[in-house]
Design a protein around this motif. Structure first.
Motif, mmCIF file in Angstrom:
data_model
loop_
_atom_site.group_PDB
_atom_site.id
_atom_site.type_symbol
_atom_site.label_atom_id
_atom_site.label_comp_id
_atom_site.label_asym_id
_atom_site.label_seq_id
_atom_site.Cartn_x
_atom_site.Cartn_y
_atom_site.Cartn_z
ATOM 1 N N ILE A 30 41.729 45.364 27.713
ATOM 2 C CA ILE A 30 42.606 44.349 28.297
ATOM 3 C C ILE A 30 43.528 44.971 29.342
ATOM 4 O O ILE A 30 43.699 44.438 30.442
ATOM 5 N N VAL A 31 44.106 46.123 29.027
ATOM 6 C CA VAL A 31 44.996 46.807 29.970
ATOM 7 C C VAL A 31 44.218 47.263 31.190
ATOM 8 O O VAL A 31 44.686 47.129 32.327
ATOM 9 N N ALA A 32 43.016 47.784 30.998
ATOM 10 C CA ALA A 32 42.207 48.245 32.123
ATOM 11 C C ALA A 32 41.851 47.091 33.056
ATOM 12 O O ALA A 32 41.892 47.237 34.282
ATOM 13 N N ILE A 33 41.532 45.945 32.497
ATOM 14 C CA ILE A 33 41.198 44.780 33.317
ATOM 15 C C ILE A 33 42.444 44.261 34.035
ATOM 16 O O ILE A 33 42.385 43.859 35.193
ATOM 17 N N ALA A 34 43.587 44.289 33.364
ATOM 18 C CA ALA A 34 44.829 43.808 33.968
ATOM 19 C C ALA A 34 45.280 44.694 35.128
ATOM 20 O O ALA A 34 45.885 44.210 36.080
ATOM 21 N N GLN A 35 44.975 45.972 35.049
ATOM 22 C CA GLN A 35 45.418 46.894 36.091
ATOM 23 C C GLN A 35 44.548 46.849 37.336
ATOM 24 O O GLN A 35 45.015 47.144 38.425
ATOM 25 N N ALA A 37 40.727 44.984 39.193
ATOM 26 C CA ALA A 37 39.670 43.989 39.075
ATOM 27 C C ALA A 37 38.427 44.586 38.409
ATOM 28 O O ALA A 37 37.692 43.897 37.719
ATOM 29 N N GLN A 38 38.203 45.874 38.639
ATOM 30 C CA GLN A 38 37.054 46.538 38.048
ATOM 31 C C GLN A 38 37.550 47.733 37.230
ATOM 32 O O GLN A 38 37.968 48.743 37.789
ATOM 33 N N PRO A 39 37.514 47.636 35.903
ATOM 34 C CA PRO A 39 38.029 48.720 35.064
ATOM 35 C C PRO A 39 37.243 50.016 35.257
ATOM 36 O O PRO A 39 36.057 49.995 35.581
ATOM 37 N N ALA A 40 37.899 51.126 35.047
ATOM 38 C CA ALA A 40 37.260 52.432 35.169
ATOM 39 C C ALA A 40 36.229 52.610 34.059
ATOM 40 O O ALA A 40 36.383 52.066 32.970
ATOM 41 N N PRO A 41 35.189 53.366 34.350
ATOM 42 C CA PRO A 41 34.173 53.615 33.313
ATOM 43 C C PRO A 41 34.762 54.274 32.060
ATOM 44 O O PRO A 41 34.262 54.072 30.962
ATOM 45 N N ALA A 42 35.833 55.019 32.229
ATOM 46 C CA ALA A 42 36.467 55.667 31.081
ATOM 47 C C ALA A 42 36.976 54.637 30.074
ATOM 48 O O ALA A 42 36.956 54.885 28.865
ATOM 49 N N ALA A 43 37.410 53.482 30.565
ATOM 50 C CA ALA A 43 37.885 52.427 29.655
ATOM 51 C C ALA A 43 36.742 51.949 28.762
ATOM 52 O O ALA A 43 36.943 51.707 27.573
ATOM 53 N N PHE A 44 35.561 51.834 29.325
ATOM 54 C CA PHE A 44 34.418 51.396 28.536
ATOM 55 C C PHE A 44 34.009 52.460 27.518
ATOM 56 O O PHE A 44 33.591 52.145 26.411
#
Length: 70
Positions: A30-35, A37-44
């Motif tokens: 959620i934080v990665a998406i909020a920061q 538009a495309q979250p970093a692969p590390a978040a996944f």
């Protein structure tokens, strides 16, 4: 009877830890998406790791409950 209660307490502990790990994984995404538009692969990677860890904590809880005595 005491042994059953001890098993239930241990299972509750493992299940609570599994829920906490799952919450961290969900919160990370959620934080990665909020920061951005495309979250970093590390978040996944964190999310997948948390889901794996959640399952690893949940299964001992289930095994403990299978040992309950009547």
């Amino acid at each position: 009877m005491v042994r059953n209660e001890q098993r239930k307490l241990s299972a509750t502990y493992f299940n609570g830890a599994a829920l906490a790990v799952m919450g961290v994984g969900g919160f990370t995404l959620i934080v990665a998406i909020a920061q951005s538009a495309q979250p970093a692969p590390a978040a996944f990677v964190v999310v997948v790791s948390c889901m794996w860890a959640r399952a690893s904590l949940h299964w001992p809880a289930r095994r403990l409950l299978k040992g309950l005595e009547e």
